[in-house]
Design a protein around this motif. Structure first.
Motif, PDB file in Angstrom:
ATOM      1  N   THR A 210       9.192 -92.453 109.199  1.00 18.80           N
ATOM      2  CA  THR A 210       8.231 -92.439 110.294  1.00 18.80           C
ATOM      3  C   THR A 210       8.510 -91.243 111.206  1.00 18.80           C
ATOM      4  O   THR A 210       9.597 -90.657 111.183  1.00 18.80           O
ATOM      5  CB  THR A 210       8.322 -93.722 111.124  1.00 18.80           C
ATOM      6  N   GLU A 212       8.977 -91.322 114.386  1.00 19.14           N
ATOM      7  CA  GLU A 212      10.068 -91.686 115.286  1.00 19.14           C
ATOM      8  C   GLU A 212      11.416 -91.497 114.598  1.00 19.14           C
ATOM      9  O   GLU A 212      12.368 -90.979 115.208  1.00 19.14           O
ATOM     10  CB  GLU A 212       9.914 -93.125 115.763  1.00 19.14           C
ATOM     11  N   GLU A 352       0.523 -87.151 115.151  1.00 13.88           N
ATOM     12  CA  GLU A 352       1.030 -88.516 115.047  1.00 13.88           C
ATOM     13  C   GLU A 352       2.028 -88.803 116.155  1.00 13.88           C
ATOM     14  O   GLU A 352       2.031 -89.893 116.749  1.00 13.88           O
ATOM     15  CB  GLU A 352       1.685 -88.734 113.681  1.00 13.88           C
ATOM     16  N   ARG A 355       0.043 -89.525 119.264  1.00 10.99           N
ATOM     17  CA  ARG A 355      -0.575 -90.861 119.232  1.00 10.99           C
ATOM     18  C   ARG A 355       0.444 -91.950 119.573  1.00 10.99           C
ATOM     19  O   ARG A 355       0.092 -92.978 120.162  1.00 10.99           O
ATOM     20  CB  ARG A 355      -1.198 -91.132 117.866  1.00 10.99           C
ATOM     21  N   GLN A 356       1.689 -91.698 119.200  1.00 11.57           N
ATOM     22  CA  GLN A 356       2.724 -92.700 119.424  1.00 11.57           C
ATOM     23  C   GLN A 356       3.488 -92.482 120.737  1.00 11.57           C
ATOM     24  O   GLN A 356       4.434 -93.215 121.030  1.00 11.57           O
ATOM     25  CB  GLN A 356       3.711 -92.693 118.257  1.00 11.57           C
ATOM     26  N   LYS A 374       8.137 -90.650 125.249  1.00  9.65           N
ATOM     27  CA  LYS A 374       9.348 -91.460 125.322  1.00  9.65           C
ATOM     28  C   LYS A 374      10.583 -90.590 125.517  1.00  9.65           C
ATOM     29  O   LYS A 374      11.700 -91.053 125.448  1.00  9.65           O
ATOM     30  CB  LYS A 374       9.494 -92.304 124.053  1.00  9.65           C
TER      31      LYS A 374
END
Length: 378
Positions: A210, A212, A352, A355-356, A374
């Motif tokens: 992913t 992340e 992506e 988006r996260q 984050k």
């Protein structure tokens, strides 16, 4: 050099040619972004003729050429690879070779080492044969690759090890670094699986990591593992996710970004293309060296002209507001176009991450769209 070529080459010199010498490979890598034909024999199905290879270089030298890359498919499958290396050496042009090293004999290693300003990158995707052979799709290739690396080191080279990181091998990153130290490598680069060709299926099957996870591994490589080894390490995710000191500081490893405005690809059949993506995207093929003048292609192809006129201000999405756009240039225009058929589409990784809420706020242009984040990168 005529005046038009002189004027335009001054703004956008053709610094590098990427020669995709063959359309074939002796391995069947699960993640390959080109998906070349598999051949068991040591002979490519289609291979660039040495005479045409030399002619292309001769045409490019007045246009600013200072370096070529020999890749594939597998470049060492070329039935006349020795001739190509001799031409490269005699023309005193800098060269990098990308190979799986399974066919890298002592003789070929010495021929590569005899070239000017040479660098070699070898794919090594695991610290053991079970992992590497599974990823590369051929039993026994792990030991063949190690033997090829040994031949290169014995010839006086320190090849870069390239590991493509995925779910299957992510826990082997520290061990691959140790293996690279042991076998005499000069550096280690970690690639991500692009959603192109075979990589599309890997993403669909959940075999990739992913965003992340990739960001976390990149931070781990840059901030912790780099301090544990004397080898330069680079985790090749977009520039927005890397610290400036890591890229440009005194001990930085540079920014591994595609200089798309100074590069042209040459496919195994002599076709000029944006890069190897031309093998799967016909509209990114710009003619053929057997019939078209390189200067005409470089100066007048509509796709290349559009890129020069619009880069980077026409980039869309997250790329349009990223402060690294002048360096990154959309990360990989070929990948962006493959996914969207839009030259100016943003890079999938950055979109992506946005988006996260994982795209670093510190890399957004003042006045641009604010994205939830984050964390930051400094």
């Amino acid at each position: 050099m005529n005046s038009e070529l002189e004027d335009k080459s001054g703004s956008h010199p053709l610094s590098q040619l990427y020669f995709y010498l063959t359309d074939s490979c002796n391995l069947r890598c699960r993640h390959c972004w080109m998906e070349p034909a598999y051949v068991a024999a040591k002979k490519a199905l289609t291979a660039l003729a040495p005479k045409l290879f030399a002619t292309i270089i001769d045409q490019a030298l007045p246009m600013g050429l200072n370096h070529i890359k020999l890749t594939g498919g597998e470049p060492l499958l070329h039935p006349r690879i020795g001739e190509l290396l001799t031409i490269t050496r005699d023309k005193q042009i800098g060269v990098s070779v990308e190979t799986n090293a399974t066919l890298c004999t002592p003789e070929l290693s010495r021929m590569i080492a005899a070239c000017k300003e040479v660098s070699v990158a070898v794919s090594l995707d695991g610290m053991d044969e079970v992992t590497h052979d599974w990823i590369r799709g051929k039993e026994g290739c792990f030991h063949e690759t190690l033997r090829g690396i040994e031949n290169l080191v014995n010839a006086g080279l320190r090849p870069q090890v390239i590991m493509t990181v995925m779910r299957r091998n992510r826990d082997q990153i520290p061990a691959v670094i140790k293996l690279a130290e042991t076998i005499g490598a000069g550096s280690v680069k970690f690639n991500i699986v692009q959603p192109t060709a075979r990589g599309v299926q890997m993403h669909a099957r959940g075999e990739t990591l992913t965003i992340e996870e990739l960001i976390a591994i990149g931070t781990y490589v840059d901030n912790e593992l780099s301090a544990s080894t004397d080898l330069p390490l680079c985790f090749h995710h977009p520039a927005a996710f890397r610290g400036l000191g890591k890229m440009f500081g005194t001990n930085g490893d540079g920014c591994y970004c595609c200089g798309i405005l100074r590069i042209l690809g040459v496919l195994a059949d002599g076709a000029y293309a944006l890069c190897g993506i031309g093998a799967t995207v016909p509209e990114l093929v710009f003619g053929n060296a057997s019939r078209d003048s390189l200067s005409d292609v470089w100066l007048h192809n509509p796709v290349l002209e559009e890129l020069r006129a619009g880069m980077p201000r026409q980039l869309k999405g997250t790329c349009s507001i990223c402060v690294m756009q002048q360096v990154c240039l959309g990360s990989c225009i070929a990948q962006n176009y493959y996914s969207s058929h839009d030259l100016w589409a943003p890079f999938w990784y950055c979109e992506e991450a946005s988006r996260q809420g994982l795209f670093p706020e510190t890399r957004l242009r003042p006045g641009g769209l604010s994205l939830p984040s984050k964390g930051g990168v400094v």
